[in-house]
Design an enzyme around this catalytic site. Sequence first.
Site, mmCIF file in Angstrom:
data_model
loop_
_atom_site.group_PDB
_atom_site.id
_atom_site.type_symbol
_atom_site.label_atom_id
_atom_site.label_comp_id
_atom_site.label_asym_id
_atom_site.label_seq_id
_atom_site.Cartn_x
_atom_site.Cartn_y
_atom_site.Cartn_z
ATOM 1 N N TYR A 1 14.590 -2.522 7.081
ATOM 2 C CA TYR A 1 14.004 -3.527 7.981
ATOM 3 C C TYR A 1 14.849 -4.802 7.972
ATOM 4 O O TYR A 1 15.184 -5.356 9.022
ATOM 5 C CB TYR A 1 12.572 -3.837 7.541
ATOM 6 C CG TYR A 1 12.005 -5.088 8.195
ATOM 7 C CD1 TYR A 1 11.701 -5.105 9.555
ATOM 8 C CD2 TYR A 1 11.805 -6.251 7.455
ATOM 9 C CE1 TYR A 1 11.197 -6.251 10.160
ATOM 10 C CE2 TYR A 1 11.304 -7.399 8.058
ATOM 11 C CZ TYR A 1 11.001 -7.395 9.402
ATOM 12 O OH TYR A 1 10.515 -8.530 10.000
ATOM 13 N N LYS B 1 0.478 -10.427 -0.976
ATOM 14 C CA LYS B 1 0.902 -10.617 -2.371
ATOM 15 C C LYS B 1 0.572 -12.035 -2.860
ATOM 16 O O LYS B 1 0.200 -12.214 -4.019
ATOM 17 C CB LYS B 1 2.399 -10.330 -2.507
ATOM 18 C CG LYS B 1 2.768 -8.870 -2.271
ATOM 19 C CD LYS B 1 2.080 -7.951 -3.255
ATOM 20 C CE LYS B 1 2.540 -6.504 -3.139
ATOM 21 N NZ LYS B 1 1.916 -5.618 -4.125
ATOM 22 N N SER C 1 4.792 -9.679 -5.935
ATOM 23 C CA SER C 1 6.165 -9.539 -5.444
ATOM 24 C C SER C 1 6.784 -10.923 -5.299
ATOM 25 O O SER C 1 6.066 -11.911 -5.068
ATOM 26 C CB SER C 1 6.148 -8.863 -4.073
ATOM 27 O OG SER C 1 7.375 -9.057 -3.405
ATOM 28 N N TYR D 1 2.999 -8.651 4.281
ATOM 29 C CA TYR D 1 3.285 -8.326 2.876
ATOM 30 C C TYR D 1 3.225 -9.588 2.014
ATOM 31 O O TYR D 1 2.566 -9.615 0.973
ATOM 32 C CB TYR D 1 4.665 -7.663 2.798
ATOM 33 C CG TYR D 1 5.020 -7.131 1.430
ATOM 34 C CD1 TYR D 1 4.461 -5.936 0.968
ATOM 35 C CD2 TYR D 1 5.911 -7.797 0.607
ATOM 36 C CE1 TYR D 1 4.789 -5.431 -0.280
ATOM 37 C CE2 TYR D 1 6.243 -7.305 -0.646
ATOM 38 C CZ TYR D 1 5.683 -6.114 -1.083
ATOM 39 O OH TYR D 1 6.007 -5.615 -2.330
#
Length: 243
Positions: free
Chosen positions: A190, A150, A134, A146
């Site tokens: 978010y 990644k 990502s 996250y």
Amino acid sequence: MVVLVTGASRGIGREIALELGDDHDVAVNYRRSESAATRVVEKIEDRGSEAIAVQADVADSGAVGSMVDTVVEELGGLDAVVNNAGIVDPDLATEIDDEQWARVVETNLTGAFTVTRAALEHLVPGGDVVFVSSIGATAGTVDASYAASKAGLHGLTRVLAREYGDDGVQVNAVAPGPVETEMNGTILEYLEGIEFRGHENVDTHLPEYACQPADVAHTVAYLLENEYVQGEIVNVNGGMGFR
Ligand code: NDP
């Protein structure tokens, strides 16, 4: 060629499975969405390739081992793995609890590692591994769990390309920017809640349409076809990553 695509019941993984299903036999991995995965299998069979749906939580290494065995047994081998399964559960760093952190990292990073480790004996020689990373890995967007999970995939890509390149295994990653899927809805909700702390800075040079799962799928197909791309992180972000 037999390809295993993890998290292929919807979104980007579904599109990758469908595109690869034009030319290859495909194992469609899912965690919960059995009927959606079955529909992907039926579509691939309509295109004239073989396909099976294989249930496994990629964060469960025992289930991953059985999944790989099933693919090899039912489709006659395994030539490529696309590690696409991923989750997001975003929060500011001080709000992320241990369980939340573990779940994201175990799915996005450890899961991709255990699937690849289980597959490697079948991929040598001449197989392919693609990780779906990502823009978050390099731009520091979304949240700590996250982005860190990644970014770990980038290290894995480089190490595995070095360790298995001589065995003819190609290892690359694609790093999409925002892609129109269910997950992106969660991320946008978010980010709106935290008033885009710095995220607006990466929003430049974009094409006029939102990135679609097919844009990522075409890139994965290209990586599987091209023998000379090795150890690369290929950005699919419309130019978001440079300023
Ligand atoms: P979706 O949430 O739409 O789909 C996720 C898929 O992963 C589903 O098929 C889901 O299956 C599967 N999955 C989730 N957890 C597991 C697990 N533990 N084991 C096996 N399968 C699992 O996500 P996207 O299509 O948007 O994302 C796909 C990948 O692309 C992810 O790795 C994501 O991080 C990455 N990405 C997405 C971007 C975006 O903007 N959408 C941008 C950049 C990267 P089930 O329903 O059965 O649980």
